[in-house]
Design an enzyme around this catalytic site. Structure first.
Site, PDB file in Angstrom:
ATOM      1  N   GLU A  61       0.929  -1.108   0.162  1.00  0.00           N
ATOM      2  CA  GLU A  61      -0.064   0.076  -0.082  1.00  0.00           C
ATOM      3  C   GLU A  61       0.871   1.070  -0.042  1.00  0.00           C
ATOM      4  O   GLU A  61       0.809   1.730  -1.001  1.00  0.00           O
ATOM      5  CB  GLU A  61      -0.839  -0.024   1.216  1.00  0.00           C
ATOM      6  CG  GLU A  61      -1.981   1.153   1.474  1.00  0.00           C
ATOM      7  CD  GLU A  61      -2.718   1.382   2.548  1.00  0.00           C
ATOM      8  OE1 GLU A  61      -2.078   0.612   3.582  1.00  0.00           O
ATOM      9  OE2 GLU A  61      -3.610   1.912   2.744  1.00  0.00           O
ATOM     10  N   ASP A  85     -11.902   1.687   4.611  1.00  0.00           N
ATOM     11  CA  ASP A  85     -12.432   2.338   5.812  1.00  0.00           C
ATOM     12  C   ASP A  85     -13.585   3.512   5.282  1.00  0.00           C
ATOM     13  O   ASP A  85     -13.135   4.713   5.358  1.00  0.00           O
ATOM     14  CB  ASP A  85     -11.364   3.263   6.518  1.00  0.00           C
ATOM     15  CG  ASP A  85     -10.300   2.162   7.073  1.00  0.00           C
ATOM     16  OD1 ASP A  85     -10.507   1.411   8.031  1.00  0.00           O
ATOM     17  OD2 ASP A  85      -9.212   2.181   6.369  1.00  0.00           O
TER      18      ASP A  85
HETATM   19  N1  ADE Z   1      -6.027   0.043   9.213  1.00  0.00           N
HETATM   20  C1  ADE Z   1      -7.218   0.489   8.680  1.00  0.00           C
HETATM   21  N2  ADE Z   1      -7.009   1.017   7.560  1.00  0.00           N
HETATM   22  C2  ADE Z   1      -5.928   0.753   6.862  1.00  0.00           C
HETATM   23  C3  ADE Z   1      -5.097   0.962   5.801  1.00  0.00           C
HETATM   24  N3  ADE Z   1      -5.693   1.215   4.811  1.00  0.00           N
HETATM   25  N4  ADE Z   1      -3.911   0.411   5.753  1.00  0.00           N
HETATM   26  C4  ADE Z   1      -3.408  -0.167   7.080  1.00  0.00           C
HETATM   27  N5  ADE Z   1      -4.016  -0.159   8.032  1.00  0.00           N
HETATM   28  C5  ADE Z   1      -5.179   0.252   8.134  1.00  0.00           C
HETATM   29 ZN    ZN Z   2      -6.866  -1.953   5.092  1.00  0.00          ZN
END
Ligand code: ADE
Ligand code: ZN
Length: 334
Positions: free
Chosen positions: A197, A276
Site C-alpha cells: 500500500e 475504511d
Molecule cells: N487500518 C485501517 N485501514 C488501514 C489501511 N488502509 N492500511 C493499513 N492499516 C489500516
Molecule cells: Zn485496509
C-alpha cells in the site's frame, strides 16, 4: 452504467469495521459511554478527514475507536455497516477487526467478538448477507502483543476464519510477524496481510513467502516488480484493492492514475473494496462509481471484480456457487 453498478451483486473482502464508524454514530456512542471526543459536531469530524498519508489517517482512526466500549457498541457498529451492504447490494463480506485497539484500552477480546458476531448472525438471517471475520494484528505493535492476541482468538476459532496484518506498513515488514503467522496457520487460521500500500513491492513478496498469505490487501505497488506481477498473474493470488482509500491516502494522485483497471486487464485477480468507508468517502458503490467515472470499463470488466472476489473469498464452495449464479444471472438480464 451507474445503475448497472449500483445493482451489481458485490462481495467485499477488505473492510475494517472500525473504519465504518460514521461521525453520527461516533457522537451517539461518545454520549452513551461518556467518552470525550475532540470535536463538537459530526460536520466538524468530517472536515478533519483530510489526510497526507497512511499515518495521518491512522492517528484519527484509532482516536475514533475510543468510543467503542460495550458489546452493544460493536453490534451497533457492525449492524450499521451491514445495512450499508444491503443498500449497495453486497451479498458477502469479510470483515477485519483490530482487537488490540480495544484490548489495549481494557475492553475484553470476547466483548468485541460477541458484538460483531451477533450482528453478523442477524445479517445472515434477516438480510441474507453472508460474512466472515478476520482478526488483524497491528504491525506497529510488537510480536509479543500479536502472540498474546492470537491466544485470545483461539477459543473463537469457529467465528474467526483468518488473521491479517494492518496499521503502519513502512518499517514494520512481514518478517516481524513470521512466527505469529506460523502459529496462526498451525491453529487453523487462513492468513492475509496488508502489503504494497505504502510499503515496497518486496513486502508483497515477503508476505507471500514468509506469512503464507492467501490474499494481499492493497498490493498496488506490485507493479514496481515485473516478476512479481507475472507471479500474481500465474498464481491468481488475489489483491483486495481500495480505490477511494488510495486516493485519500495519496497512494495515487487521482483516480485516472489508479492502476487497478490495468491490473485487471493483465489478468490479476484484483477486487474492489472500501477499506475504511466512513473516512474515505464511501462504501462499495461509491468505490465502483468513482473508478468507473475516471476510467472507461465495459460491463463485463466491472462485473469481473465481483467474479474475482468470489474466487478470492473464504466462503464455502456452496456459497461461492450461489454468489457466482447471482452475478451471472445479473449479467444475463441487464
Ligand atoms: N487500518 C485501517 N485501514 C488501514 C489501511 N488502509 N492500511 C493499513 N492499516 C489500516
Ligand atoms: Zn485496509
Amino acid at each position: 452504467m451507474d445503475d448497472f453498478i449500483r445493482a451489481l451483486p458485490k462481495i467485499e473482502l477488505h473492510l475494517h469495521i472500525e473504519g465504518s464508524l460514521e461521525p453520527e454514530l461516533m457522537f451517539a456512542l461518545a454520549r452513551r459511554n461518556q467518552v470525550e471526543i475532540p470535536f463538537s459536531s459530526a460536520a466538524e469530524v468530517r472536515t478533519a478527514y483530510e489526510f497526507d498519508n497512511l499515518q495521518s489517517f491512522l492517528d484519527i482512526y484509532y482516536q475514533g475507536a475510543n468510543v467503542l466500549i460495550e458489546e452493544q457498541d460493536f453490534y451497533d457498529l457492525c449492524w450499521a455497516y451491514l445495512l450499508r451492504c444491503q443498500q449497495d447490494r453486497v451479498l458477502h463480506t469479510e470483515i477485519f477487526f483490530d482487537a488490540q485497539t480495544h484490548t489495549d484500552r481494557g475492553i475484553a477480546f470476547d466483548t468485541v467478538v460477541a458484538g460483531l458476531h451477533r450482528a453478523l448472525e442477524q445479517g445472515r438471517k434477516e438480510l441474507g448477507i453472508s460474512s466472515e471475520l478476520i482478526l488483524c494484528f497491528l504491525r506497529h505493535l510488537d510480536e509479543e502483543s500479536a502472540l498474546a492476541t492470537l491466544q485470545q482468538a483461539l477459543p473463537h476459532r469457529d467465528k474467526i476464519i483468518a488473521v491479517g496484518l494492518d496499521s503502519a506498513e513502512v518499517g514494520n515488514p512481514p518478517q516481524k510477524f513470521a512466527r505469529v503467522f506460523a502459529a496462526a496457520r498451525r491453529a487453523g487460521f487462513l492468513t492475509v496481510a496488508h502489503a504494497g500500500e505504502e510499503g515496497p513491492a518486496s513486502y508483497i513478496h515477503d508476505a507471500i513467502e514468509l506469512l503464507g498469505v492467501s490474499r494481499i490487501d492493497h498490493g498496488v505497488r506490485c507493479v514496481e516488480d515485473p516478476e512479481l506481477v507475472q507471479r500474481l498473474i500465474a498464481t491468481r493470488l488475489p489483491l483486495t484493492v481500495c480505490p477511494l482509500s488510495n486516493i485519500k491516502l495519496r497512494v495515487f494522485a487521482n483516480m485516472r492514475q489508479h492502476n487497478v483497471v490495468e491490473l485487471l486487464r493483465q489478468g490479476l485477480c484484483v477486487t474492489l473494496n472500501s477499506d475504511d468507508p466512513a473516512y474515505f468517502g464511501g462504501y462499495m458503490n461509491a468505490n465502483f462509481l468513482a473508478l468507473a467515472a475516471a476510467q472507461a470499463m465495459s460491463r463485463e470488466e466491472i462485473a469481473q471484480f465481483s467474479v474475482n472476489a468470489i474466487e478470492a473469498s473464504f466462503s464455502s464452495p456452496e456459497r461461492k456457487q450461489q454468489l457466482a449464479a447471482s452475478v451471472a444471472e445479473y449479467l444475463n438480464q441487464s
